[in-house]
Design an enzyme around this catalytic site. Structure first.
Site, PDB file in Angstrom:
ATOM      1  CG  ASP A  12      -1.771  -1.166   1.401  1.00  9.57           C
ATOM      2  OD1 ASP A  12      -2.182  -1.649   0.188  1.00  9.57           O
ATOM      3  OD2 ASP A  12      -2.322  -1.730   2.175  1.00  9.57           O
ATOM      4  CE  LYS A  15       2.468  -2.603  -4.253  1.00  5.72           C
ATOM      5  NZ  LYS A  15       2.124  -2.081  -2.970  1.00  5.72           N
ATOM      6  N   GLY A  39      -4.646  -4.404  -3.701  1.00 11.06           N
ATOM      7  CA  GLY A  39      -5.637  -3.184  -4.103  1.00 11.06           C
ATOM      8  C   GLY A  39      -4.687  -2.193  -4.381  1.00 11.06           C
ATOM      9  CG  HIS A  40      -1.980  -2.128  -7.091  1.00 14.88           C
ATOM     10  ND1 HIS A  40      -1.377  -2.658  -7.781  1.00 14.88           N
ATOM     11  CD2 HIS A  40      -1.796  -2.507  -5.741  1.00 14.88           C
ATOM     12  CE1 HIS A  40      -0.491  -3.598  -7.206  1.00 14.88           C
ATOM     13  NE2 HIS A  40      -0.906  -3.534  -5.872  1.00 14.88           N
ATOM     14  CD  GLN A 198       0.685  -8.922  -2.832  1.00 19.02           C
ATOM     15  OE1 GLN A 198       1.507  -9.663  -3.399  1.00 19.02           O
ATOM     16  NE2 GLN A 198      -0.540  -8.786  -2.583  1.00 19.02           N
TER      17      GLN A 198
HETATM   18  P1  GDP Z   1      -0.571   0.154  -3.551  1.00 20.49           P
HETATM   19  O1  GDP Z   1      -1.163  -0.951  -3.004  1.00 20.49           O
HETATM   20  O2  GDP Z   1       0.752   0.384  -3.206  1.00 20.49           O
HETATM   21  O3  GDP Z   1      -1.309   0.680  -4.808  1.00 20.49           O
HETATM   22  O4  GDP Z   1      -1.510   1.435  -2.853  1.00 20.49           O
HETATM   23  P2  GDP Z   1      -2.986   1.510  -2.117  1.00 20.49           P
HETATM   24  O5  GDP Z   1      -3.599   2.016  -3.444  1.00 20.49           O
HETATM   25  O6  GDP Z   1      -3.411   0.482  -1.497  1.00 20.49           O
HETATM   26  O7  GDP Z   1      -2.867   2.770  -1.264  1.00 20.49           O
HETATM   27  C1  GDP Z   1      -2.297   4.091  -1.418  1.00 20.49           C
HETATM   28  C2  GDP Z   1      -3.477   5.305  -1.011  1.00 20.49           C
HETATM   29  O8  GDP Z   1      -2.668   6.316  -0.733  1.00 20.49           O
HETATM   30  C3  GDP Z   1      -4.581   5.094  -2.248  1.00 20.49           C
HETATM   31  O9  GDP Z   1      -5.742   5.643  -1.577  1.00 20.49           O
HETATM   32  C4  GDP Z   1      -3.913   6.189  -3.239  1.00 20.49           C
HETATM   33  O10 GDP Z   1      -4.836   6.837  -3.994  1.00 20.49           O
HETATM   34  C5  GDP Z   1      -3.210   7.234  -2.122  1.00 20.49           C
HETATM   35  N1  GDP Z   1      -2.083   7.952  -2.487  1.00 20.49           N
HETATM   36  C6  GDP Z   1      -1.238   7.490  -3.415  1.00 20.49           C
HETATM   37  N2  GDP Z   1      -0.140   8.474  -3.303  1.00 20.49           N
HETATM   38  C7  GDP Z   1      -0.346   9.417  -2.400  1.00 20.49           C
HETATM   39  C8  GDP Z   1       0.248  10.552  -1.949  1.00 20.49           C
HETATM   40  O11 GDP Z   1       1.411  10.838  -2.452  1.00 20.49           O
HETATM   41  N3  GDP Z   1      -0.618  11.291  -0.931  1.00 20.49           N
HETATM   42  C9  GDP Z   1      -1.821  10.954  -0.626  1.00 20.49           C
HETATM   43  N4  GDP Z   1      -2.367  11.719   0.285  1.00 20.49           N
HETATM   44  N5  GDP Z   1      -2.486   9.911  -1.110  1.00 20.49           N
HETATM   45  C10 GDP Z   1      -1.602   9.032  -2.052  1.00 20.49           C
HETATM   46  P1  IMO Z   2      -0.859  -4.276  -2.254  1.00 20.21           P
HETATM   47  O1  IMO Z   2      -0.240  -4.756  -3.677  1.00 20.21           O
HETATM   48  C1  IMO Z   2      -0.940  -4.602   2.167  1.00 20.21           C
HETATM   49  C2  IMO Z   2      -0.970  -8.765   3.631  1.00 20.21           C
HETATM   50  C3  IMO Z   2      -2.492  -9.277   4.375  1.00 20.21           C
HETATM   51  C4  IMO Z   2      -1.966 -10.155   5.353  1.00 20.21           C
HETATM   52  C5  IMO Z   2      -0.519 -10.959   4.570  1.00 20.21           C
HETATM   53  C6  IMO Z   2      -1.022 -12.447   4.027  1.00 20.21           C
HETATM   54  O2  IMO Z   2      -2.301  -3.395  -2.282  1.00 20.21           O
HETATM   55  O3  IMO Z   2       0.086  -3.314  -1.611  1.00 20.21           O
HETATM   56  P2  IMO Z   2      -2.653 -12.741   1.956  1.00 20.21           P
HETATM   57  O4  IMO Z   2      -4.022 -12.686   1.595  1.00 20.21           O
HETATM   58  O5  IMO Z   2      -1.706 -12.174   0.797  1.00 20.21           O
HETATM   59  O6  IMO Z   2      -2.326 -14.405   2.343  1.00 20.21           O
HETATM   60  O7  IMO Z   2      -2.414 -12.185   3.368  1.00 20.21           O
HETATM   61  O8  IMO Z   2      -0.328 -10.108   3.518  1.00 20.21           O
HETATM   62  N1  IMO Z   2      -1.200  -8.245   2.343  1.00 20.21           N
HETATM   63  C7  IMO Z   2      -1.331  -6.784   1.992  1.00 20.21           C
HETATM   64  N2  IMO Z   2      -0.939  -5.900   2.932  1.00 20.21           N
HETATM   65  N3  IMO Z   2      -1.258  -4.458   0.906  1.00 20.21           N
HETATM   66  C8  IMO Z   2      -1.234  -5.604  -0.063  1.00 20.21           C
HETATM   67  O9  IMO Z   2      -1.184  -5.643  -1.291  1.00 20.21           O
HETATM   68  C9  IMO Z   2      -1.229  -6.848   0.462  1.00 20.21           C
HETATM   69  N4  IMO Z   2      -1.320  -8.157   0.282  1.00 20.21           N
HETATM   70  C10 IMO Z   2      -1.454  -9.037   1.220  1.00 20.21           C
HETATM   71  O10 IMO Z   2      -3.154  -7.976   4.990  1.00 20.21           O
HETATM   72  O11 IMO Z   2      -1.384  -9.354   6.524  1.00 20.21           O
HETATM   73 MG    MG Z   3      -2.747  -1.599  -1.626  1.00 21.36          MG
END
Ligand code: GDP
Ligand code: IMO
Ligand code: MG
Length: 409
Positions: A12, A15, A39-40, A198
């Site tokens: 999270d 990416k 979840g991206h 991840q």
């Molecule tokens: P990922 O799994 O690495 O793609 O990241 P996620 O989408 O799960 O979580 C990142 C969250 O932060 C999302 O809600 C994005 O819209 C938000 N986000 C990404 N970059 C920034 C940033 O530079 N600032 C802020 N405030 N939010 C951001």
């Molecule tokens: P993105 O790509 C954050 C965590 C789960 C749990 C552990 C194992 O959005 O960064 P699993 O279902 O993969 O066997 O769970 O890994 N986990 C993540 N945490 N971002 C993710 O993906 C994750 N994918 C798995 O919360 O702790």
């Molecule tokens: Mg994510």
């Protein structure tokens, strides 16, 4: 040119946003690991898109996106996601390919995943998407790949329910199937982005085992499971937040203390909207852990760091970052492999001054407040890795590029 983007923390990191931004200059985007546990998020013109299996890059009408060999794919989740994109006006047909060596997540895997985690004395807190079971079946040589769908012998050992379920997807998956190695060989002169899921600390080998996911979310995963060999990778970017978050269980040395740091904890969670994209769970929050970041940078040959969420610190007078741990009285500067040591690690923190002004509209690095640049400079020195991009908001445009990764140095 081949660029790999991975998460350098526990997932999270942003990416999806960064891959979407860089995809503007790419021809192909290959996601190489994980499944619907990811979840991206991409925010574009006020509209938010949550991607789980589909590689970031799909929002550009002319890009081809590929679900790589290292992924574990639940076709039901995939087609639901694609329908959702279609409802938002994204025309994906003909632009989404799947490596025929990628594994398929079956309904029984999802069930077993939840049962196994519930039965653990210390649950991992998995996403319940069948991910760990799928990788276990792959390793035990009992998994089902896309390439196996036309081979009745390979499907013989499946239970009745799984087999019937699978039959309904086979026809829709067939035209999306691609033999990835020759496909990428044919595109060897194209700009290709390899999208990780991840993060380095959730990787099965380099992460905080057993509190990890089960795929290769390390940079090497792109080579093993993205359809190219290690020498074809030109650059590795590691995305990290100005602070740290973690979803699910496991050690987290800089996690905010619920009694003494609860105001800070809720400030970060609410300002950064730190709730899981896949499960909606509140993310655990804490200061940046430089010990962990340097470990991730070294273990993955990260040659450029991408700092995100710097804007979340806009209102703080001061903040801290962890520069070492104290484990049972001993000073430690290398990330411990034992989760027991990590669970007992007390962070040694260094203070930084805040900038107390909004930076979300800044697009040139020199225009960031001095305090923000001082923080970046400290991180670069500690992690021995330059920060080449800074993200100051969730929107695609809220991005500062100091050095484009597409330009060869
Ligand atoms: P990922 O799994 O690495 O793609 O990241 P996620 O989408 O799960 O979580 C990142 C969250 O932060 C999302 O809600 C994005 O819209 C938000 N986000 C990404 N970059 C920034 C940033 O530079 N600032 C802020 N405030 N939010 C951001
Ligand atoms: P993105 O790509 C954050 C965590 C789960 C749990 C552990 C194992 O959005 O960064 P699993 O279902 O993969 O066997 O769970 O890994 N986990 C993540 N945490 N971002 C993710 O993906 C994750 N994918 C798995 O919360 O702790
Ligand atoms: Mg994510």
């Amino acid at each position: 040119m081949n660029i790999v983007v991975i998460g350098a923390q526990w997932g999270d990191e942003g990416k999806g946003k960064i891959v979407d931004y860089l995809a503007g200059d790419a021809r192909l985007i290959v996601r190489f690991s994980g499944g619907a546990n990811a979840g991206h998020t991409i925010v574009l013109g006020g509209e938010q898109y949550a991607l789980h299996l589909v590689p970031s890059g799909i929002l550009y009408p002319d890009k081809t996106v590929i679900l790589g060999t290292g992924m574990v794919i639940d076709p039901e989740a995939l087609f639901n996601e694609l329908s959702g994109l279609e409802a938002k006006g994204v025309d994906w047909k003909g632009r989404v390919l799947i490596s025929d060596r990628a594994h398929i997540v079956l309904p029984s895997y999802r069930r077993i995943d939840k049962e196994l985690d519930a039965a653990r004395r210390k649950p991992i807190g998995t996403t319940g998407r069948g991910i760990g079971v799928s990788y276990a079946m792959k390793a035990s040589r009992d998994g089902v790949r896309l390439a196996d769908l036309g081979d009745p012998e390979r499907l013989q050992n499946l239970g009745e329910e799984d087999r019937a379920w699978l039959a309904q997807w086979a026809e829709r998956l067939a035209p999306m199937s691609v033999d990835l190695v020759p496909y990428l060989r044919a595109h060897r002169n194209a700009y290709v982005l390899f999208e990780g899921a991840q993060g380095a600390l959730l990787d099965i080998d380099t992460g905080t085992y057993p509190f990890v996911s089960s795929g290769m979310s390390c940079a090497a995963g792109a080579a093993a499971q993205g359809g190219v060999g290690p020498r074809s990778i030109d650059r590795i970017l590691g995305v990290f937040k100005a602070y740290t978050t973690r979803v699910g269980n496991g050690p987290f040395p800089t996690e905010f203390n619920p009694s003494s740091q609860s105001a800070l904890d809720s400030y970060i969670r609410e300002t950064g909207r730190e709730y899981g994209v896949t499960t909606g769970r509140p993310r655990r929050c804490g200061y940046l852990d430089l010990v962990a970041l340097r470990y991730a940078a070294t273990a993955n040959s990260i040659d450029r760091l991408v700092l995100t969420h710097l804007d979340v610190y806009d209102e703080l007078d001061e903040f801290e970052a962890c520069v070492a741990y104290r484990v049972r009285g001993r000073l430690v500067e290398d990330f411990p492999s034992s989760v027991a040591d990590l669970a007992e690690a007390e962070p040694v923190l260094r203070k930084f001054r805040g900038w107390k002004r909004p930076i979300g509209a800044v697009r040139a690095y020199e225009e960031l407040p001095r305090e923000a640049r001082d923080y970046v400079a400290f991180i670069e020195e500690y992690a021995e890795t330059p920060v080449s991009m800074v993200s100051v908001g969730s929107d695609r445009n809220a991005t500062i590029v100091r050095e484009s990764p597409w330009i060869r140095s």
